[in-house]
Design an enzyme around this catalytic site. Structure first.
Site, short mmCIF file in Angstrom:
data_model
loop_
_atom_site.label_atom_id
_atom_site.label_comp_id
_atom_site.label_asym_id
_atom_site.label_seq_id
_atom_site.Cartn_x
_atom_site.Cartn_y
_atom_site.Cartn_z
N HIS A 100 40.26 68.30 31.50
CA HIS A 100 40.53 69.32 30.24
C HIS A 100 41.06 70.58 30.96
CE1 HIS A 100 36.98 67.07 28.66
NE2 HIS A 100 37.63 67.24 27.46
N ASP A 103 38.32 72.60 32.37
CA ASP A 103 37.39 72.21 33.46
C ASP A 103 37.87 72.72 34.80
OD1 ASP A 103 36.30 70.27 31.55
OD2 ASP A 103 37.75 68.66 32.16
#
Ligand code: XLS
Ligand code: CA
Ligand code: CA
Length: 437
Positions: A100, A103
């Site tokens: 993501h 992240d």
């Protein structure tokens, strides 16, 4: 260069008899099974969020393993995290990763700052990808952690939130393209609702479809040639998710004319939360032409939430690989370990051991699925069970060449009908002897 896992060697195949916990027992990347190497079949991916970010927090306690990678500054942490990620993939012989946006780089005070941070970190990731020969299986945007998304993203009640989500997706797609990603996932984190008392379901579903359409059109306009996936999940965080299960997602895609643009990313734990088996969801995706990618993990059937455990159930892995072999293998998808160690398994060595266990389980599953298919008795049994549709009235039914009148005449003439035994236990015992014999 500084190592983040200095005590972990490169993991190699030692065979099923080894007692070395840091070795593969079944995953032998270059070994050929059913015409392809295990590496080509399995296309393993690391999940950035669990492996590099999650520290083992739960509702009752803080983290049990630190993921600060020896830095205090969030951007330095993100850089160290990237170095650690590639060291880990290199040592585990994993070719792909999934991420993501949030992240890989910490969210900034503004969208512009968040984007600038992402640019900086993905420059480094691109360098590391080349150095270690690693690839992105799929990218995605985190549209569920920040409080702005508490009412959803594409399905938010606020058009400003919708716009923010669109901007975040736009950037995440650009980064996926920059990193050469082969896929892009829509998991509808908070795309659902808690109560209809405050919800315009019609508008929310239409808006979600609008966002997906815009995302696809934009991605194609900047040269993205990868696959788009929707990842069904029935609950958690919201009570009613619009992407409940494979069947719900397929009908949503068809309703809004998105069925040519999206495939499914099937997650084992989400399947069981929806009251299905993992294989059921995979079979439906396969039979309807929506099979795309897999989030390989497992839940705990005694718990009602998404435990994201590393997959060690050989039966489940076998049936998953059976469906994947039957569909002709992955094209752009792969097996992403959307999985985390248990909170009490709190060392980096536990993370390596978990990946090895998951990879070995799927390698074993691949071999066993190939054995079941090559044996042929299962397919033959099913074929014979439906043999009455191969000729006569059955063939006419399949061909759409029979009317209700004709079927009534046929049934009246035939009298009472006999359908035979399903022989489930015979089949279960046969599978056991194929798997363990
Ligand atoms: C959460 C989902 C999520 C997706 C990617 O339950 O599994 O991690 O895979 O957003
Ligand atoms: Ca997932
Ligand atoms: Ca999950």
């Amino acid at each position: 260069m500084k190592q983040f896992y200095p005590d972990i060697p490169k993991i190699t195949f030692e065979g099923s008899k080894t007692e070395n916990p840091l070795a593969f027992r079944y995953y032998n990347p270059e070994e050929t099974v059913a015409g392809k190497t295990m590496r080509e079949h399995l296309r393993f991916a690391m999940s950035y969020w669990h492996t590099m970010v999650a520290e083992g927090t739960d509702m009752f306690g803080v983290g049990t393993v630190s993921k600060d990678y020896g830095a205090d500054d969030p951007m330095q942490q993100a850089k160290n995290k990237a170095y650690a990620a590639f060291e880990l993939m290199d040592k585990l012989n994993i070719d792909y990763y999934c991420f993501h946006d949030r992240d890989v780089a910490p969210e900034g005070a503004t969208l512009a700052e968040s984007n600038q941070r992402l640019d900086e970190i993905t420059d480094l990731m691109l360098e590391l990808q080349t150095k270690y020969n690693k690839k992105v299986l799929w990218g995605t945007a985190n549209l569920f952690s920040n409080p702005r998304y508490r009412h959803g993203a594409g399905t938010a009640c606020s058009a400003d939130v919708f716009a923010f989500a669109a901007a975040q997706i736009k950037k995440a797609i650009e980064l996926t393209v920059k990193l050469g990603g082969e896929g892009y996932v829509f998991w509808g984190g908070r795309e659902g609702y808690e109560t209809l008392l405050n919800t315009d379901m019609k508008l929310e579903r239409e808006n979600l479809a609008r966002l997906m359409r815009m995302a696809v059109d934009y991605a194609r306009s900047i040269g993205f040639t990868g696959d788009f996936y929707v990842e069904p999940k029935p609950k958690e965080p919201t009570k009613h998710q619009y992407d409940f299960d494979a069947a719900t997602v397929i009908s949503f895609l068809q309703e809004f004319g998105l069925d040519k643009d999206f495939k499914l990313n099937i997650e084992a734990n989400h399947a069981t939360l929806a009251g299905h088996t993992f294989q059921h969801e995979l079979r439906l995706a396969r039979e309807t032409g929506f099979f795309g990618s897999v989030d390989a993990n497992q839940g705990d059937l005694l718990l009602g939430w998404d435990t994201d455990q590393f997959p060690t159930d050989v039966y489940d892995a076998t049936w998953c690989m059976y469906e994947i072999l039957k569909v002709g293998g992955f094209t752009k998808g792969g097996l992403n370990f959307d999985a985390k160690t248990r909170r009490a398994s709190s060392t980096f060595e536990d993370i390596f051991i978990s990946y090895i266990a998951g990879m070995d389980t799927f390698a074993l599953g691949l071999k066993l699925a190939d054995k079941i298919i090559s044996d042929g008795r299962l397919d033959q049994f099913v074929k014979e069970r439906y043999a009455s549709y191969q000729e006569g009235i059955g063939k006419k039914i399949r061909d759409g060449a029979v009317s209700m009148d004709e079927l009534e005449k046929y049934a009246l003439a035939k009298g009472e009908v006999e359908t035979g035994t399903g022989r489930q236990e015979y089949l279960e015992a046969m599978i056991n002897s194929l798997m363990f014999g």
